[in-house]
Motif scaffolding. Structure first.
Motif, mmCIF file in Angstrom:
data_model
loop_
_atom_site.group_PDB
_atom_site.id
_atom_site.type_symbol
_atom_site.label_atom_id
_atom_site.label_comp_id
_atom_site.label_asym_id
_atom_site.label_seq_id
_atom_site.Cartn_x
_atom_site.Cartn_y
_atom_site.Cartn_z
ATOM 1 N N GLY A 16 0.816 -1.207 0.000
ATOM 2 C CA GLY A 16 0.000 0.000 0.000
ATOM 3 C C GLY A 16 0.846 1.252 0.000
ATOM 4 N N ALA A 17 1.926 1.255 0.763
ATOM 5 C CA ALA A 17 2.814 2.417 0.819
ATOM 6 C C ALA A 17 3.484 2.663 -0.531
ATOM 7 C CB ALA A 17 3.864 2.225 1.909
ATOM 8 N N ARG A 18 3.881 1.601 -1.212
ATOM 9 C CA ARG A 18 4.487 1.769 -2.541
ATOM 10 C C ARG A 18 3.481 2.363 -3.524
ATOM 11 N NH1 ARG A 18 6.868 -3.243 -1.211
ATOM 12 N NH2 ARG A 18 5.307 -4.393 -2.416
ATOM 13 N N ALA A 19 2.239 1.868 -3.458
ATOM 14 C CA ALA A 19 1.197 2.398 -4.348
ATOM 15 C C ALA A 19 0.908 3.866 -4.039
ATOM 16 C CB ALA A 19 -0.071 1.559 -4.211
ATOM 17 N N ILE A 20 0.881 4.214 -2.759
ATOM 18 C CA ILE A 20 0.666 5.606 -2.349
ATOM 19 C C ILE A 20 1.778 6.485 -2.908
ATOM 20 C CG2 ILE A 20 0.773 7.138 -0.330
ATOM 21 C CD1 ILE A 20 -0.828 4.879 1.156
ATOM 22 N N ASP A 44 5.241 5.866 4.495
ATOM 23 C CA ASP A 44 5.166 4.630 5.289
ATOM 24 C C ASP A 44 4.407 4.856 6.590
ATOM 25 O OD1 ASP A 44 6.677 2.864 3.557
ATOM 26 O OD2 ASP A 44 8.433 4.040 4.102
ATOM 27 N N ILE A 45 4.580 6.024 7.172
ATOM 28 C CA ILE A 45 3.885 6.351 8.418
ATOM 29 C C ILE A 45 2.383 6.404 8.185
ATOM 30 C CG2 ILE A 45 3.562 8.127 10.176
ATOM 31 C CD1 ILE A 45 6.558 8.893 9.674
ATOM 32 N N LEU A 46 1.958 7.122 7.135
ATOM 33 C CA LEU A 46 0.526 7.248 6.872
ATOM 34 C C LEU A 46 -0.089 5.920 6.465
ATOM 35 C CD1 LEU A 46 1.308 10.351 6.840
ATOM 36 C CD2 LEU A 46 -0.661 10.598 5.320
ATOM 37 N N ALA A 47 0.619 5.156 5.635
ATOM 38 C CA ALA A 47 0.087 3.854 5.224
ATOM 39 C C ALA A 47 -0.111 2.953 6.429
ATOM 40 C CB ALA A 47 1.030 3.204 4.215
ATOM 41 N N LEU A 49 -0.592 3.858 9.600
ATOM 42 C CA LEU A 49 -1.689 4.356 10.425
ATOM 43 C C LEU A 49 -3.047 4.031 9.814
ATOM 44 C CD1 LEU A 49 -0.291 7.842 11.506
ATOM 45 C CD2 LEU A 49 -0.761 5.908 13.024
ATOM 46 N N TYR A 50 -3.243 4.403 8.556
ATOM 47 C CA TYR A 50 -4.564 4.273 7.951
ATOM 48 C C TYR A 50 -4.921 2.835 7.593
ATOM 49 C CZ TYR A 50 -5.903 9.140 7.725
ATOM 50 O OH TYR A 50 -6.299 10.412 8.067
ATOM 51 N N LEU A 51 -3.942 2.042 7.212
ATOM 52 C CA LEU A 51 -4.240 0.675 6.799
ATOM 53 C C LEU A 51 -4.136 -0.328 7.931
ATOM 54 C CD1 LEU A 51 -2.413 0.653 3.335
ATOM 55 C CD2 LEU A 51 -4.763 1.325 3.864
ATOM 56 N N GLY A 52 -3.465 0.061 9.045
ATOM 57 C CA GLY A 52 -3.244 -0.934 10.078
ATOM 58 C C GLY A 52 -3.474 -0.527 11.512
ATOM 59 N N VAL A 53 -3.752 0.748 11.785
ATOM 60 C CA VAL A 53 -3.787 1.190 13.182
ATOM 61 C C VAL A 53 -5.055 1.977 13.528
ATOM 62 C CG1 VAL A 53 -2.623 2.606 14.934
ATOM 63 C CG2 VAL A 53 -1.270 1.221 13.333
ATOM 64 N N LEU A 54 -5.372 2.996 12.764
ATOM 65 C CA LEU A 54 -6.442 3.917 13.142
ATOM 66 C C LEU A 54 -7.811 3.233 13.191
ATOM 67 C CD1 LEU A 54 -5.571 7.085 11.019
ATOM 68 C CD2 LEU A 54 -5.140 6.736 13.451
ATOM 69 N N ASN A 55 -8.578 3.578 14.203
ATOM 70 C CA ASN A 55 -9.970 3.150 14.302
ATOM 71 C C ASN A 55 -10.826 4.199 13.591
ATOM 72 O OD1 ASN A 55 -12.326 1.799 15.078
ATOM 73 N ND2 ASN A 55 -12.479 2.994 16.955
ATOM 74 N N VAL A 56 -10.884 4.063 12.258
ATOM 75 C CA VAL A 56 -11.653 4.989 11.434
ATOM 76 C C VAL A 56 -12.427 4.170 10.410
ATOM 77 C CG1 VAL A 56 -10.117 6.976 11.715
ATOM 78 C CG2 VAL A 56 -9.673 5.325 9.880
ATOM 79 N N ASP A 57 -13.496 4.744 9.898
ATOM 80 C CA ASP A 57 -14.357 4.068 8.935
ATOM 81 C C ASP A 57 -14.677 5.054 7.813
ATOM 82 O OD1 ASP A 57 -16.337 2.829 7.489
ATOM 83 O OD2 ASP A 57 -17.542 2.253 9.226
ATOM 84 N N GLY A 78 -0.243 16.087 -0.523
ATOM 85 C CA GLY A 78 -0.310 15.047 -1.545
ATOM 86 C C GLY A 78 -0.347 13.657 -0.949
ATOM 87 N N VAL A 79 0.508 13.388 0.028
ATOM 88 C CA VAL A 79 0.533 12.048 0.625
ATOM 89 C C VAL A 79 -0.705 11.807 1.474
ATOM 90 C CG1 VAL A 79 1.835 12.621 2.746
ATOM 91 C CG2 VAL A 79 2.024 10.343 1.729
ATOM 92 N N LEU A 80 -1.274 12.849 2.079
ATOM 93 C CA LEU A 80 -2.512 12.670 2.829
ATOM 94 C C LEU A 80 -3.653 12.293 1.892
ATOM 95 C CD1 LEU A 80 -4.173 12.765 5.401
ATOM 96 C CD2 LEU A 80 -4.420 15.240 5.086
ATOM 97 N N TYR A 81 -3.791 12.992 0.772
ATOM 98 C CA TYR A 81 -4.877 12.695 -0.161
ATOM 99 C C TYR A 81 -4.725 11.307 -0.781
ATOM 100 C CZ TYR A 81 -5.691 17.769 0.063
ATOM 101 O OH TYR A 81 -5.916 19.059 0.482
ATOM 102 N N THR A 82 -3.506 10.949 -1.172
ATOM 103 C CA THR A 82 -3.322 9.632 -1.775
ATOM 104 C C THR A 82 -3.589 8.530 -0.753
ATOM 105 O OG1 THR A 82 -0.927 9.857 -1.407
ATOM 106 C CG2 THR A 82 -1.736 10.354 -3.605
ATOM 107 N N THR A 83 -3.260 8.784 0.506
ATOM 108 C CA THR A 83 -3.559 7.798 1.549
ATOM 109 C C THR A 83 -5.048 7.720 1.813
ATOM 110 O OG1 THR A 83 -1.404 8.214 2.582
ATOM 111 C CG2 THR A 83 -3.066 7.111 3.924
ATOM 112 N N LEU A 84 -5.734 8.850 1.866
ATOM 113 C CA LEU A 84 -7.187 8.843 2.053
ATOM 114 C C LEU A 84 -7.873 8.088 0.919
ATOM 115 C CD1 LEU A 84 -7.831 12.486 3.326
ATOM 116 C CD2 LEU A 84 -8.037 10.367 4.662
ATOM 117 N N ALA A 85 -7.359 8.216 -0.301
ATOM 118 C CA ALA A 85 -7.923 7.457 -1.421
ATOM 119 C C ALA A 85 -7.658 5.961 -1.246
ATOM 120 C CB ALA A 85 -7.337 7.951 -2.744
#
Length: 277
Positions: A16-20, A44-47, A49-57, A78-85
């Protein structure tokens, strides 16, 4: 929250981080604007958090019991938007409008326009104080929700951060995790040449924080560290993540001029090739 999340493997988060990163390079090139060096250092930090840690929906972005993620280094939008996507908050196709006239994807994130953005950031030194406020609110609500905030290391030269760091330690906000993207560079120079930060771990500890230092590109280490928070009961947690600005792209890594610089079409193709290996 109603959604039951299946925890992804570290390999899935790495993919996921590579794709981001690849998508990030594409949108910065297309827009002709962005902060690609700082984007890539934080991917790597955002990937993680969003894919493995945060309790978000993504289907309930305003759930009151969600975890809060605040990106204080808002210029790395840019990295925030790509991670949110990647996490399902916005459609991938929207990324093609990055920085375009009328697009919700501004150079600095706007919570009124983009699902998953918790607060408007951009002026440095604002995100951490807001994160302290959201952590205090969770304590007042007796809620288990946590707040995670990503700060740039150069951003720590802003005095408002140290007021917030002192307040968080005083209040024992063990539901707060501050992550420092410690790539050693800021706009125009190295942080230590501008205003020395080290020993950064000792500074946070002196303000009452529990501190851990990690490799900010090691997904296994990031996962284990984030999942171990709070590191000590009654103390906020600080993760000093050592990273490389422009991580993954040979001609961008650790180069100060790539704070603002935009890759050409040829450089974009080379970057995507390197990020696909």
């Amino acid at each position: 929250m109603s959604q039951v999340r299946v925890q992804p493997t570290a390999d899935a988060i790495r993919a996921g981080a590579r794709a981001i990163r690849r998508r990030n390079v594409e949108i910065v090139n297309a827009a002709g604007l962005g902060h690609i060096g700082g984007d890539l250092s934080a991917a790597d930090i955002l990937a993680t958090l969003y894919l493995g840690v945060l309790n978000v929906d993504p289907d309930q972005p305003d759930d009151p019991e969600r975890d809060r993620y605040i990106q204080s280094k808002g210029h790395a939008s840019g990295v925030l938007y790509t991670t949110l996507a990647a996490a399902g908050f916005i459609p991938d196709s929207l990324l093609d409008t990055y920085m375009a006239d009328g697009s919700p994807l501004n150079g600095h994130p706007d919570r009124n326009k983009v699902p998953g953005v918790e607060t408007n950031t951009g002026p440095l030194g604002h995100g951490l104080p807001v994160a302290v406020g959201t952590a205090i609110a969770a304590k007042l609500d007796a809620s288990p929700r946590r707040t995670y905030v990503l700060c740039g290391d150069g951003e720590l030269q802003e005095g408002s951060n140290w007021e917030a760091i002192m307040a968080a330690g005083h209040r024992g906000l063990d539901n707060l995790v501050a992550i420092i993207d410690r790539n050693g560079l800021q706009q125009g120079a190295r942080t230590e040449a501008t205003n020395a930060l080290d020993p950064l771990d000792a500074k946070f500890a002196a303000f009452g924080w529990a501190v851990r230092t990690v490799d900010g590109h090691d997904i296994d280490e990031l996962l284990a560290t984030f999942r171990a928070a709070p590191f000590e009961r009654g103390r906020p947690s600080c993760v000093i993540a050592h990273t490389r600005k422009g991580r993954g792209v040979s001609f961008i890594e650790d180069r100060v001029e790539w704070h603002h610089k935009v890759p050409s079409a040829e450089q974009t193709a080379q970057a995507i090739e390197e990020l696909s290996e």
